[in-house]
Write a protein that holds these residues in place. Sequence first.
Motif, PDB file in Angstrom:
ATOM      1  N   GLU A   1       0.830  -1.206   0.000  1.00 61.45           N
ATOM      2  CA  GLU A   1       0.000   0.000   0.000  1.00 61.45           C
ATOM      3  C   GLU A   1       0.864   1.256   0.000  1.00 61.45           C
ATOM      4  OE1 GLU A   1      -3.733  -1.897   2.517  1.00 61.45           O
ATOM      5  OE2 GLU A   1      -2.591  -0.269   3.383  1.00 61.45           O
ATOM      6  N   ALA A   2       1.951   1.237   0.760  1.00 60.55           N
ATOM      7  CA  ALA A   2       2.848   2.395   0.814  1.00 60.55           C
ATOM      8  C   ALA A   2       3.478   2.649  -0.548  1.00 60.55           C
ATOM      9  CB  ALA A   2       3.931   2.171   1.865  1.00 60.55           C
ATOM     10  N   ALA A   3       3.916   1.587  -1.208  1.00 66.61           N
ATOM     11  CA  ALA A   3       4.538   1.726  -2.527  1.00 66.61           C
ATOM     12  C   ALA A   3       3.549   2.332  -3.522  1.00 66.61           C
ATOM     13  CB  ALA A   3       5.042   0.375  -3.014  1.00 66.61           C
ATOM     14  N   ARG A   4       2.319   1.857  -3.487  1.00 74.39           N
ATOM     15  CA  ARG A   4       1.299   2.409  -4.390  1.00 74.39           C
ATOM     16  C   ARG A   4       1.053   3.891  -4.106  1.00 74.39           C
ATOM     17  NH1 ARG A   4      -1.420  -1.474  -7.358  1.00 74.39           N
ATOM     18  NH2 ARG A   4      -1.215  -3.591  -6.558  1.00 74.39           N
ATOM     19  N   ALA A   5       0.976   4.245  -2.835  1.00 75.42           N
ATOM     20  CA  ALA A   5       0.759   5.649  -2.477  1.00 75.42           C
ATOM     21  C   ALA A   5       1.924   6.514  -2.959  1.00 75.42           C
ATOM     22  CB  ALA A   5       0.588   5.783  -0.964  1.00 75.42           C
TER      23      ALA A   5
ATOM     24  N   ALA B   1      12.448   5.783   0.183  1.00 78.86           N
ATOM     25  CA  ALA B   1      11.250   5.015   0.537  1.00 78.86           C
ATOM     26  C   ALA B   1      10.843   4.085  -0.608  1.00 78.86           C
ATOM     27  CB  ALA B   1      10.105   5.945   0.907  1.00 78.86           C
ATOM     28  N   GLN B   2      10.928   4.570  -1.830  1.00 74.76           N
ATOM     29  CA  GLN B   2      10.612   3.711  -2.977  1.00 74.76           C
ATOM     30  C   GLN B   2      11.559   2.505  -3.030  1.00 74.76           C
ATOM     31  OE1 GLN B   2      10.803   6.242  -6.433  1.00 74.76           O
ATOM     32  NE2 GLN B   2       8.642   6.777  -6.270  1.00 74.76           N
ATOM     33  N   ARG B   3      12.855   2.761  -2.862  1.00 80.22           N
ATOM     34  CA  ARG B   3      13.847   1.673  -2.920  1.00 80.22           C
ATOM     35  C   ARG B   3      13.616   0.653  -1.808  1.00 80.22           C
ATOM     36  NH1 ARG B   3      17.136   6.000  -3.985  1.00 80.22           N
ATOM     37  NH2 ARG B   3      17.959   6.034  -1.861  1.00 80.22           N
ATOM     38  N   ILE B   4      13.337   1.154  -0.599  1.00 76.12           N
ATOM     39  CA  ILE B   4      13.137   0.251   0.529  1.00 76.12           C
ATOM     40  C   ILE B   4      11.851  -0.550   0.362  1.00 76.12           C
ATOM     41  CG2 ILE B   4      12.704   0.158   3.018  1.00 76.12           C
ATOM     42  CD1 ILE B   4      14.718   2.540   3.222  1.00 76.12           C
TER      43      ILE B   4
ATOM     44  N   ALA C   1      13.148  -5.976   6.021  1.00 72.71           N
ATOM     45  CA  ALA C   1      12.025  -6.143   6.953  1.00 72.71           C
ATOM     46  C   ALA C   1      10.957  -5.084   6.690  1.00 72.71           C
ATOM     47  CB  ALA C   1      12.520  -6.023   8.382  1.00 72.71           C
ATOM     48  N   PRO C   2       9.683  -5.439   6.819  1.00 73.82           N
ATOM     49  CA  PRO C   2       8.589  -4.495   6.576  1.00 73.82           C
ATOM     50  C   PRO C   2       8.667  -3.215   7.398  1.00 73.82           C
ATOM     51  CG  PRO C   2       7.722  -6.710   6.724  1.00 73.82           C
ATOM     52  CD  PRO C   2       9.174  -6.778   7.111  1.00 73.82           C
ATOM     53  N   GLU C   3       9.151  -3.289   8.616  1.00 73.17           N
ATOM     54  CA  GLU C   3       9.206  -2.093   9.456  1.00 73.17           C
ATOM     55  C   GLU C   3      10.165  -1.044   8.892  1.00 73.17           C
ATOM     56  OE1 GLU C   3       7.108  -1.117  11.968  1.00 73.17           O
ATOM     57  OE2 GLU C   3       6.068  -2.873  11.197  1.00 73.17           O
ATOM     58  N   LEU C   4      11.146  -1.465   8.104  1.00 69.24           N
ATOM     59  CA  LEU C   4      12.028  -0.486   7.455  1.00 69.24           C
ATOM     60  C   LEU C   4      11.254   0.339   6.444  1.00 69.24           C
ATOM     61  CD1 LEU C   4      15.300  -2.557   6.933  1.00 69.24           C
ATOM     62  CD2 LEU C   4      14.831  -0.803   8.653  1.00 69.24           C
ATOM     63  N   ALA C   5      10.313  -0.285   5.764  1.00 66.48           N
ATOM     64  CA  ALA C   5       9.483   0.445   4.803  1.00 66.48           C
ATOM     65  C   ALA C   5       8.580   1.441   5.526  1.00 66.48           C
ATOM     66  CB  ALA C   5       8.653  -0.519   3.969  1.00 66.48           C
ATOM     67  N   ARG C   6       8.065   1.041   6.670  1.00 64.99           N
ATOM     68  CA  ARG C   6       7.218   1.941   7.455  1.00 64.99           C
ATOM     69  C   ARG C   6       8.011   3.174   7.875  1.00 64.99           C
ATOM     70  NH1 ARG C   6       5.878   3.307  12.570  1.00 64.99           N
ATOM     71  NH2 ARG C   6       3.668   3.663  13.007  1.00 64.99           N
ATOM     72  N   GLU C   7       9.216   2.947   8.400  1.00 65.19           N
ATOM     73  CA  GLU C   7      10.067   4.055   8.821  1.00 65.19           C
ATOM     74  C   GLU C   7      10.400   4.967   7.639  1.00 65.19           C
ATOM     75  OE1 GLU C   7      13.515   2.409  10.747  1.00 65.19           O
ATOM     76  OE2 GLU C   7      12.278   1.239  12.123  1.00 65.19           O
TER      77      GLU C   7
END
Length: 83
Positions: free
Chosen positions: A28-32, A48-51, A61-67
């Motif tokens: 969802e984050a990537a799409r946004a 953020a896109q790369r992560i 890990a997913p939490e890296l994308a959240r951060e």
Amino acid sequence: MERGHWNRPVTYEEDDQGGYRTITSTEEAARALLLAWPVDEGKEYFAAQRICLAVLEGRQAPELAREAFLKAAAEAGVFVRDQ
């Protein structure tokens, strides 16, 4: 469990008219970031896109994308509700 699912969602203001959106996963984050982000540049935005891609490929890990998403929001001046 869906790869990229976040333990703590992020709710942010997605437009200047008070509309909010809640993100619960890296997908969802990537799409946004790719389709509905208010800016299309910036160090944190590209990070953020790369992560997000690395998480979706199973390399991070997913939490890296959240951060990273939160940092991109701060960089873009996007309001995020209290975490």
